[in-house]
Design a protein around this motif. Sequence first.
Motif, mmCIF file in Angstrom:
data_model
loop_
_atom_site.group_PDB
_atom_site.id
_atom_site.type_symbol
_atom_site.label_atom_id
_atom_site.label_comp_id
_atom_site.label_asym_id
_atom_site.label_seq_id
_atom_site.Cartn_x
_atom_site.Cartn_y
_atom_site.Cartn_z
ATOM 1 N N LYS A 80 47.665 32.036 36.811
ATOM 2 C CA LYS A 80 47.082 33.021 37.717
ATOM 3 C C LYS A 80 46.527 32.327 38.963
ATOM 4 O O LYS A 80 46.659 32.829 40.078
ATOM 5 C CB LYS A 80 45.975 33.810 37.027
ATOM 6 N N ARG A 81 45.892 31.180 38.773
ATOM 7 C CA ARG A 81 45.349 30.432 39.910
ATOM 8 C C ARG A 81 46.462 30.069 40.888
ATOM 9 O O ARG A 81 46.307 30.180 42.105
ATOM 10 C CB ARG A 81 44.634 29.177 39.396
ATOM 11 N N VAL A 102 49.111 33.634 47.389
ATOM 12 C CA VAL A 102 48.798 34.853 48.143
ATOM 13 C C VAL A 102 47.754 34.557 49.211
ATOM 14 O O VAL A 102 47.889 34.953 50.375
ATOM 15 C CB VAL A 102 48.303 35.965 47.186
ATOM 16 N N ARG A 103 46.702 33.836 48.840
ATOM 17 C CA ARG A 103 45.636 33.517 49.791
ATOM 18 C C ARG A 103 46.141 32.616 50.906
ATOM 19 O O ARG A 103 45.737 32.770 52.057
ATOM 20 C CB ARG A 103 44.463 32.863 49.072
ATOM 21 N N ALA A 104 47.038 31.680 50.574
ATOM 22 C CA ALA A 104 47.583 30.787 51.598
ATOM 23 C C ALA A 104 48.369 31.582 52.643
ATOM 24 O O ALA A 104 48.281 31.297 53.843
ATOM 25 C CB ALA A 104 48.477 29.719 50.961
ATOM 26 N N LEU A 105 49.117 32.589 52.204
ATOM 27 C CA LEU A 105 49.872 33.423 53.137
ATOM 28 C C LEU A 105 48.932 34.217 54.041
ATOM 29 O O LEU A 105 49.150 34.315 55.255
ATOM 30 C CB LEU A 105 50.797 34.378 52.380
#
Length: 89
Positions: free
Chosen positions: A9-10, A16-19
């Motif tokens: 999950k990490r 997602v956060r990097a995008l």
Amino acid sequence: MPRNLQGEKRNRTNRVRALKNASIKSSVKTAGRRVSEAIAENNEELSAEKLSAAYSAIDRAVKKGVIHPNQGARRKSRLAAKVNAAKPE
């Protein structure tokens, strides 16, 4: 390879956060580039308008934690200095 479900999950959330972070950083860079283009055109009114838009983009990135507050202040200061230097005396 992650050893457990939490690790998997990490990895997903990091992607997602990097995008999202890349998108926000890109908007900050684009706003700065538009200010520079307005300065190059010698359009004082347009450069002031674009500077305001750049301030908003930078403040948004700082608020979301994408860039450090000191970096945001530095970027705003440098853009303002460019705009002020381009003004005719």
